[in-house]
Scaffold this motif. Structure first.
Motif, PDB file in Angstrom:
ATOM      1  N   ARG A 105      -4.075  16.701  18.201  1.00 10.95           N
ATOM      2  CA  ARG A 105      -2.941  17.467  17.643  1.00 10.95           C
ATOM      3  C   ARG A 105      -2.739  17.207  16.159  1.00 10.95           C
ATOM      4  NH1 ARG A 105       2.092  16.741  21.311  1.00 10.95           N
ATOM      5  NH2 ARG A 105       2.840  18.344  19.913  1.00 10.95           N
ATOM      6  N   ARG A 106      -3.238  16.064  15.653  1.00 12.92           N
ATOM      7  CA  ARG A 106      -3.153  15.694  14.245  1.00 12.92           C
ATOM      8  C   ARG A 106      -1.715  15.695  13.714  1.00 12.92           C
ATOM      9  NH1 ARG A 106      -8.009  15.575  11.673  1.00 12.92           N
ATOM     10  NH2 ARG A 106      -7.074  16.024   9.664  1.00 12.92           N
ATOM     11  N   ASP A 107      -0.779  15.172  14.532  1.00 10.13           N
ATOM     12  CA  ASP A 107       0.607  15.152  14.068  1.00 10.13           C
ATOM     13  C   ASP A 107       1.184  13.732  13.944  1.00 10.13           C
ATOM     14  OD1 ASP A 107       0.656  14.763  16.803  1.00 10.13           O
ATOM     15  OD2 ASP A 107       2.354  16.070  17.170  1.00 10.13           O
ATOM     16  N   ILE A 108       0.776  12.791  14.816  1.00 12.31           N
ATOM     17  CA  ILE A 108       1.331  11.439  14.752  1.00 12.31           C
ATOM     18  C   ILE A 108       0.235  10.384  14.920  1.00 12.31           C
ATOM     19  CG2 ILE A 108       3.612  12.098  15.631  1.00 12.31           C
ATOM     20  CD1 ILE A 108       2.747  10.860  18.334  1.00 12.31           C
ATOM     21  N   THR A 109       0.561   9.185  14.481  1.00  8.67           N
ATOM     22  CA  THR A 109      -0.253   8.003  14.734  1.00  8.67           C
ATOM     23  C   THR A 109       0.673   6.967  15.360  1.00  8.67           C
ATOM     24  OG1 THR A 109      -1.728   8.433  12.879  1.00  8.67           O
ATOM     25  CG2 THR A 109      -1.634   6.172  13.681  1.00  8.67           C
ATOM     26  N   THR A 110       0.250   6.392  16.470  1.00  7.99           N
ATOM     27  CA  THR A 110       1.026   5.362  17.152  1.00  7.99           C
ATOM     28  C   THR A 110       0.448   4.003  16.797  1.00  7.99           C
ATOM     29  OG1 THR A 110       1.455   6.894  18.963  1.00  7.99           O
ATOM     30  CG2 THR A 110       1.852   4.573  19.387  1.00  7.99           C
TER      31      THR A 110
ATOM     32  N   HIS B 112       0.808  -1.215   0.000  1.00  8.99           N
ATOM     33  CA  HIS B 112       0.000   0.000   0.000  1.00  8.99           C
ATOM     34  C   HIS B 112       0.845   1.271   0.000  1.00  8.99           C
ATOM     35  CE1 HIS B 112      -3.786  -2.097   0.426  1.00  8.99           C
ATOM     36  NE2 HIS B 112      -3.148  -2.926   1.227  1.00  8.99           N
ATOM     37  N   MET B 113       1.792   1.378   0.927  1.00  8.78           N
ATOM     38  CA  MET B 113       2.648   2.563   0.975  1.00  8.78           C
ATOM     39  C   MET B 113       3.845   2.289   1.872  1.00  8.78           C
ATOM     40  SD  MET B 113       0.431   5.119   3.367  1.00  8.78           S
ATOM     41  CE  MET B 113      -0.539   4.437   4.702  1.00  8.78           C
ATOM     42  N   THR B 114       4.890   3.071   1.659  1.00  5.29           N
ATOM     43  CA  THR B 114       6.092   3.020   2.483  1.00  5.29           C
ATOM     44  C   THR B 114       6.243   4.392   3.131  1.00  5.29           C
ATOM     45  OG1 THR B 114       7.120   1.408   1.014  1.00  5.29           O
ATOM     46  CG2 THR B 114       8.586   2.639   2.470  1.00  5.29           C
ATOM     47  N   VAL B 115       6.464   4.402   4.456  1.00  6.25           N
ATOM     48  CA  VAL B 115       6.561   5.661   5.192  1.00  6.25           C
ATOM     49  C   VAL B 115       7.752   5.627   6.147  1.00  6.25           C
ATOM     50  CG1 VAL B 115       4.062   6.051   5.107  1.00  6.25           C
ATOM     51  CG2 VAL B 115       5.037   4.878   7.076  1.00  6.25           C
ATOM     52  N   TRP B 116       8.148   6.807   6.596  1.00  7.02           N
ATOM     53  CA  TRP B 116       9.162   6.923   7.633  1.00  7.02           C
ATOM     54  C   TRP B 116       8.492   6.733   8.992  1.00  7.02           C
ATOM     55  CZ3 TRP B 116      14.155   6.725   6.748  1.00  7.02           C
ATOM     56  CH2 TRP B 116      14.646   7.115   5.498  1.00  7.02           C
ATOM     57  N   ALA B 117       9.177   6.062   9.914  1.00 13.79           N
ATOM     58  CA  ALA B 117       8.628   5.808  11.241  1.00 13.79           C
ATOM     59  C   ALA B 117       9.727   5.930  12.285  1.00 13.79           C
ATOM     60  CB  ALA B 117       8.021   4.410  11.314  1.00 13.79           C
ATOM     61  N   GLU B 118       9.307   6.176  13.500  1.00 12.48           N
ATOM     62  CA  GLU B 118      10.199   6.155  14.665  1.00 12.48           C
ATOM     63  C   GLU B 118       9.831   4.921  15.466  1.00 12.48           C
ATOM     64  OE1 GLU B 118      13.348   7.350  16.789  1.00 12.48           O
ATOM     65  OE2 GLU B 118      12.607   8.519  15.107  1.00 12.48           O
ATOM     66  N   VAL B 119      10.841   4.194  15.954  1.00  9.97           N
ATOM     67  CA  VAL B 119      10.613   3.006  16.778  1.00  9.97           C
ATOM     68  C   VAL B 119      11.276   3.273  18.126  1.00  9.97           C
ATOM     69  CG1 VAL B 119      10.843   0.506  16.933  1.00  9.97           C
ATOM     70  CG2 VAL B 119      10.661   1.590  14.695  1.00  9.97           C
TER      71      VAL B 119
ATOM     72  N   LYS C 166       7.621  -7.062  19.627  1.00  9.23           N
ATOM     73  CA  LYS C 166       6.404  -6.258  19.790  1.00  9.23           C
ATOM     74  C   LYS C 166       6.754  -4.766  19.739  1.00  9.23           C
ATOM     75  CE  LYS C 166       4.127  -9.679  22.673  1.00  9.23           C
ATOM     76  NZ  LYS C 166       3.487  -9.954  23.960  1.00  9.23           N
ATOM     77  N   PRO C 167       7.153  -4.276  18.583  1.00  7.35           N
ATOM     78  CA  PRO C 167       7.568  -2.875  18.502  1.00  7.35           C
ATOM     79  C   PRO C 167       6.382  -1.912  18.438  1.00  7.35           C
ATOM     80  CG  PRO C 167       7.708  -3.872  16.359  1.00  7.35           C
ATOM     81  CD  PRO C 167       7.318  -4.967  17.318  1.00  7.35           C
ATOM     82  N   THR C 168       6.671  -0.663  18.743  1.00  9.10           N
ATOM     83  CA  THR C 168       5.724   0.429  18.565  1.00  9.10           C
ATOM     84  C   THR C 168       6.281   1.316  17.462  1.00  9.10           C
ATOM     85  OG1 THR C 168       5.070   0.365  20.882  1.00  9.10           O
ATOM     86  CG2 THR C 168       4.640   2.405  19.693  1.00  9.10           C
ATOM     87  N   PHE C 169       5.442   1.642  16.497  1.00 12.21           N
ATOM     88  CA  PHE C 169       5.844   2.497  15.380  1.00 12.21           C
ATOM     89  C   PHE C 169       5.099   3.817  15.501  1.00 12.21           C
ATOM     90  CE2 PHE C 169       6.017  -1.904  13.817  1.00 12.21           C
ATOM     91  CZ  PHE C 169       7.314  -1.973  13.359  1.00 12.21           C
ATOM     92  N   ILE C 170       5.820   4.907  15.326  1.00 13.12           N
ATOM     93  CA  ILE C 170       5.211   6.236  15.327  1.00 13.12           C
ATOM     94  C   ILE C 170       5.387   6.806  13.920  1.00 13.12           C
ATOM     95  CG2 ILE C 170       5.281   8.560  16.300  1.00 13.12           C
ATOM     96  CD1 ILE C 170       6.423   7.266  18.868  1.00 13.12           C
ATOM     97  N   VAL C 171       4.250   7.120  13.279  1.00 13.29           N
ATOM     98  CA  VAL C 171       4.266   7.648  11.910  1.00 13.29           C
ATOM     99  C   VAL C 171       3.506   8.965  11.859  1.00 13.29           C
ATOM    100  CG1 VAL C 171       4.447   5.353  10.873  1.00 13.29           C
ATOM    101  CG2 VAL C 171       2.199   6.377  11.197  1.00 13.29           C
ATOM    102  N   ARG C 172       3.670   9.693  10.742  1.00  9.67           N
ATOM    103  CA  ARG C 172       2.915  10.940  10.549  1.00  9.67           C
ATOM    104  C   ARG C 172       1.424  10.661  10.568  1.00  9.67           C
ATOM    105  NH1 ARG C 172       4.654  12.605   5.053  1.00  9.67           N
ATOM    106  NH2 ARG C 172       2.434  12.954   4.995  1.00  9.67           N
ATOM    107  N   PHE C 173       0.646  11.598  11.054  1.00  7.47           N
ATOM    108  CA  PHE C 173      -0.807  11.466  11.102  1.00  7.47           C
ATOM    109  C   PHE C 173      -1.398  11.390   9.702  1.00  7.47           C
ATOM    110  CE2 PHE C 173      -5.097  13.276  11.232  1.00  7.47           C
ATOM    111  CZ  PHE C 173      -5.686  12.510  12.228  1.00  7.47           C
ATOM    112  N   LEU C 174      -0.965  12.287   8.832  1.00  6.84           N
ATOM    113  CA  LEU C 174      -1.479  12.309   7.470  1.00  6.84           C
ATOM    114  C   LEU C 174      -0.579  11.467   6.569  1.00  6.84           C
ATOM    115  CD1 LEU C 174      -2.360  16.090   7.194  1.00  6.84           C
ATOM    116  CD2 LEU C 174      -3.931  14.189   7.572  1.00  6.84           C
TER     117      LEU C 174
ATOM    118  N   ILE D 199      -0.674  -5.612  12.927  1.00  6.56           N
ATOM    119  CA  ILE D 199      -1.050  -4.444  13.728  1.00  6.56           C
ATOM    120  C   ILE D 199      -1.972  -4.895  14.854  1.00  6.56           C
ATOM    121  CG2 ILE D 199      -2.276  -2.240  13.698  1.00  6.56           C
ATOM    122  CD1 ILE D 199      -1.323  -1.905  10.784  1.00  6.56           C
ATOM    123  N   THR D 200      -1.605  -4.589  16.102  1.00 12.49           N
ATOM    124  CA  THR D 200      -2.429  -4.944  17.254  1.00 12.49           C
ATOM    125  C   THR D 200      -3.131  -3.728  17.850  1.00 12.49           C
ATOM    126  OG1 THR D 200      -0.520  -4.761  18.739  1.00 12.49           O
ATOM    127  CG2 THR D 200      -1.024  -6.949  17.860  1.00 12.49           C
ATOM    128  N   GLY D 201      -2.656  -2.535  17.523  1.00 14.31           N
ATOM    129  CA  GLY D 201      -3.284  -1.316  18.012  1.00 14.31           C
ATOM    130  C   GLY D 201      -2.963  -0.143  17.112  1.00 14.31           C
TER     131      GLY D 201
END
Length: 102
Positions: free
Chosen positions: A89-94, A27-34, A52-60, A80-82
């Motif tokens: 704030r519309r800046d990130i999605t966890t 579907h898409m490739t994005v930058w993320a913070e782990v 069981k990592p957590t990924f933080i990506v841009r909201f949009l 994806i479990t959550g």
């Protein structure tokens, strides 16, 4: 954001003219913070961050992230479990995930 992750899903498709029921769609490739796992949440497993990592990506993003998708990261696949978009704030999605097969 330092890691590249790819969102994929499996469904019906056609491979070489033959219908299949388990075709991978990217579907898409994005930058993320782990982020690192805090010590109080760590267990005796040394591989907890990659299991069981957590990924933080841009909201949009180009597409809305679906909870049924999977994530490819560093050669492994995660389900994806959550999914927690920050609507205020519309800046990130966890995104919390679990390694497939673990």
């Amino acid at each position: 954001m330092r890691e590249r992750i790819t969102f994929i899903s499996y469904g019906r498709g056609v491979v070489n003219g033959v219908p299949t029921s388990n075709t991978e769609t990217e579907h898409m490739t994005v930058w993320a913070e782990v982020p690192k796992t805090p010590m109080r949440e760590a267990s005796n497993d040394l591989g907890i961050r990659t299991e069981k990592p957590t990924f933080i990506v841009r909201f949009l993003t180009d597409e809305d992230i679906e909870p049924t998708w999977r994530i490819k990261w560093r050669g492994s696949e995660y389900e994806i479990t959550g999914l927690d978009p920050d609507y205020q704030r519309r800046d990130i999605t966890t995104i919390t995930a679990k390694k497939v097969g673990s």
